[in-house]
Design an enzyme around this catalytic site. Structure first.
Site, mmCIF file in Angstrom:
data_model
loop_
_atom_site.group_PDB
_atom_site.id
_atom_site.type_symbol
_atom_site.label_atom_id
_atom_site.label_comp_id
_atom_site.label_asym_id
_atom_site.label_seq_id
_atom_site.Cartn_x
_atom_site.Cartn_y
_atom_site.Cartn_z
ATOM 1 N N TYR A 193 0.824 -1.212 0.000
ATOM 2 C CA TYR A 193 0.000 0.000 0.000
ATOM 3 C C TYR A 193 0.859 1.263 0.000
ATOM 4 O O TYR A 193 0.418 2.306 -0.486
ATOM 5 C CB TYR A 193 -0.907 0.030 1.231
ATOM 6 C CG TYR A 193 -2.225 -0.697 1.079
ATOM 7 C CD1 TYR A 193 -2.273 -2.017 0.655
ATOM 8 C CD2 TYR A 193 -3.419 -0.046 1.384
ATOM 9 C CE1 TYR A 193 -3.477 -2.682 0.538
ATOM 10 C CE2 TYR A 193 -4.629 -0.707 1.264
ATOM 11 C CZ TYR A 193 -4.659 -2.022 0.843
ATOM 12 O OH TYR A 193 -5.858 -2.668 0.736
ATOM 13 N N LYS A 203 3.505 -15.228 1.741
ATOM 14 C CA LYS A 203 3.674 -15.931 0.474
ATOM 15 C C LYS A 203 5.169 -16.212 0.336
ATOM 16 O O LYS A 203 5.819 -15.818 -0.649
ATOM 17 C CB LYS A 203 3.111 -15.069 -0.673
ATOM 18 C CG LYS A 203 3.011 -15.773 -2.015
ATOM 19 C CD LYS A 203 1.943 -16.850 -2.093
ATOM 20 C CE LYS A 203 2.045 -17.613 -3.391
ATOM 21 N NZ LYS A 203 1.153 -18.787 -3.465
ATOM 22 N N ASP A 205 -2.724 -18.130 -0.163
ATOM 23 C CA ASP A 205 -3.751 -18.832 -0.946
ATOM 24 C C ASP A 205 -4.390 -19.936 -0.115
ATOM 25 O O ASP A 205 -5.613 -20.106 -0.091
ATOM 26 C CB ASP A 205 -3.175 -19.372 -2.270
ATOM 27 C CG ASP A 205 -1.857 -20.117 -2.102
ATOM 28 O OD1 ASP A 205 -1.272 -20.093 -0.999
ATOM 29 O OD2 ASP A 205 -1.414 -20.748 -3.095
ATOM 30 N N ASP A 227 -6.115 -7.202 4.014
ATOM 31 C CA ASP A 227 -7.289 -6.572 3.416
ATOM 32 C C ASP A 227 -8.204 -7.655 2.830
ATOM 33 O O ASP A 227 -9.413 -7.678 3.086
ATOM 34 C CB ASP A 227 -6.845 -5.606 2.317
ATOM 35 C CG ASP A 227 -8.021 -4.937 1.627
ATOM 36 O OD1 ASP A 227 -8.934 -4.485 2.346
ATOM 37 O OD2 ASP A 227 -8.036 -4.894 0.382
ATOM 38 N N ASP A 247 -11.964 -9.501 4.563
ATOM 39 C CA ASP A 247 -13.280 -9.521 3.910
ATOM 40 C C ASP A 247 -13.847 -10.947 3.869
ATOM 41 O O ASP A 247 -15.041 -11.158 4.096
ATOM 42 C CB ASP A 247 -13.201 -8.975 2.479
ATOM 43 C CG ASP A 247 -13.531 -7.490 2.393
ATOM 44 O OD1 ASP A 247 -13.227 -6.778 3.369
ATOM 45 O OD2 ASP A 247 -14.088 -7.045 1.370
HETATM 46 C C1 IPM Z 1 -10.257 -1.491 4.215
HETATM 47 C C2 IPM Z 1 -10.567 -0.857 2.878
HETATM 48 C C3 IPM Z 1 -9.446 0.081 2.494
HETATM 49 C C4 IPM Z 1 -8.176 -0.745 2.372
HETATM 50 C C5 IPM Z 1 -9.688 0.915 1.225
HETATM 51 C C6 IPM Z 1 -10.981 1.675 1.286
HETATM 52 C C7 IPM Z 1 -8.534 1.837 0.938
HETATM 53 O O1 IPM Z 1 -10.817 -1.829 1.912
HETATM 54 O O2 IPM Z 1 -10.100 -0.761 5.199
HETATM 55 O O3 IPM Z 1 -10.184 -2.722 4.283
HETATM 56 O O4 IPM Z 1 -7.918 -1.309 1.298
HETATM 57 O O5 IPM Z 1 -7.441 -0.831 3.352
HETATM 58 MN MN MN Z 2 -10.820 -3.863 2.682
#
Ligand code: IPM
Ligand code: MN
Length: 359
Positions: free
Chosen positions: A142, A192, A224, A248, A252
């Site tokens: 990032y 990885k 993975d 990240d 999710d």
């Molecule tokens: C998160 C989000 C952010 C990230 C984006 C909005 C920049 O997806 O906080 O997980 O990728 O960190």
């Molecule tokens: Mn995210």
């Protein structure tokens, strides 16, 4: 009376709606527990682009620095997608993270028993899930340099750099091991290392840190495989330690185990200074302004803030219990609806139900 300063960043999309609910609930909880919270709302994200021309104005940074904690809702809207990168809402979020040195992102994923049916996985697989993703938040791909786009004779070339120093790995690993000590004594470090040099360093450094924590069992998984394990057998995990990009993605996936990403809170912390507490979900512009958003992830983020930043543990537990009770009573926002026995409510109505419980 104890008094705290909280900077509120409602941001974009459903942000203002869920912030309204959370603000009201925090007023009630603080009154109940005999402390005061002074809120200051500041522009951030797309709304700051509209008001100040940039996503993270200096006045917002100064307020954040001067507060006990920052409570952020969500940012982003497709209408800003055409802007140059430095002006986009997401860049504001990255600047907030780096300006406050919020290197430790803590994302707990705990199944609420009354919601096991809302998960897209079979109940048996998710009912025992209780894990935390510890994601490094201020380095990795990032923020790595060099990055950019250049013209070449083969067309344009775009590049980013995934980079970690041993110090950066060390400080986030320390956070993960300390957390595992208070939990189930397990850290799974995700990398990885079969392909990436940066991951080899990551792995070596986590092993060095683990030598200080003899009671904690450290394992390693390639990213993975970890993604697969999260949907194959998620209850094997206690603390997942990983870098910025992998964290990240994995957080999710982990969020979905709970039935909705609308349930997941997070804390972004530094060694010494205010932390930022925010839901893992985004600004959901498609449902903004309809009063149907789920405010629970932000409310649970507020509970994390009460516990971690303000040390108001009893108030935090009280709020968490009240949320559980509402869910046990069958109330759901639309994202959590699973069958006819549940009662669908909107965002503000969820807030009102909760307010009743807190009085
Ligand atoms: C998160 C989000 C952010 C990230 C984006 C909005 C920049 O997806 O906080 O997980 O990728 O960190
Ligand atoms: Mn995210």
């Amino acid at each position: 009376m104890k008094s705290y300063k909280i900077t509120l960043l409602p941001g974009d999309g459903i942000g203002p709606e869920i912030t309204n609910v959370t603000h009201k609930i925090l007023d009630l909880v603080s009154r109940q527990f005999g402390f005061e919270i002074k809120f200051k709302e500041m522009p951030f994200g797309g709304s700051a682009i509209d008001s100040d021309g940039i996503p993270f104005p200096d006045r917002t940074l100064q307020e954040c620095k001067n507060s006990d904690a920052v409570l952020l809702a969500a940012i982003g809207d497709p209408k800003y997608d055409e802007l140059p990168r430095e002006k986009r809402p997401e860049t504001g979020l990255l600047n907030l993270r780096s300006s406050l040195d919020l290197f430790a992102n803590i994302r707990p994923v705990k199944i609420i028993p009354s919601l096991t049916k809302a998960s897209s996985l079979k109940e048996d697989f998710v009912k025992e899930v209780d894990l935390v993703v510890v994601r490094e938040l201020t380095s990795g791909i990032y923020f790595g340099e060099p990055k950019g786009r250049i013209k070449t004779d083969k067309g344009e070339r775009a590049f980013n750099t995934m980079t970690y120093t041993s110090e950066e790995v060390n400080r986030i690993a320390e956070i993960a091991f300390k957390l595992a000590k208070q939990r189930n004594q397990k850290v799974c470090s995700v990398d990885k290392a079969n392909v990436l040099d940066v991951s080899q360093l990551w792995r070596e450094e986590t092993i060095l840190v683990s030598n200080k924590y003899k009671d904690i069992k450290l394992t390693h998984q390639y990213v993975d495989n970890a993604a697969m394990q999260l949907v194959r057998n998620p209850s094997q995990f206690d603390v997942i330690l990983t870098g910025n990009l992998f964290g990240d993605i994995l957080s999710d996936i982990a969020a979905m185990l709970t039935g909705s990403i609308g349930m997941l809170p997070s804390a972004s912390l530094t060694t010494d200074g205010p932390g930022v507490f925010e839901p893992v979900h985004g600004s959901a512009p498609d449902i903004a302004g309809k009063d149907i958003a789920n405010p629970i992830a932000m409310l649970l983020s507020a509970a994390m803030m009460l516990k971690i930043a303000l040390n108001e543990t009893e108030a935090a537990t009280f709020l968490e219990n009240a949320i559980n009770e509402i869910l046990n009573n069958g109330y759901r926002t639309s994202d959590l609806m699973s069958n006819q026995t549940t009662k669908q409510v909107g965002c503000s109505q969820m807030g009102e139900l909760l307010a009743e419980k807190l009085k």
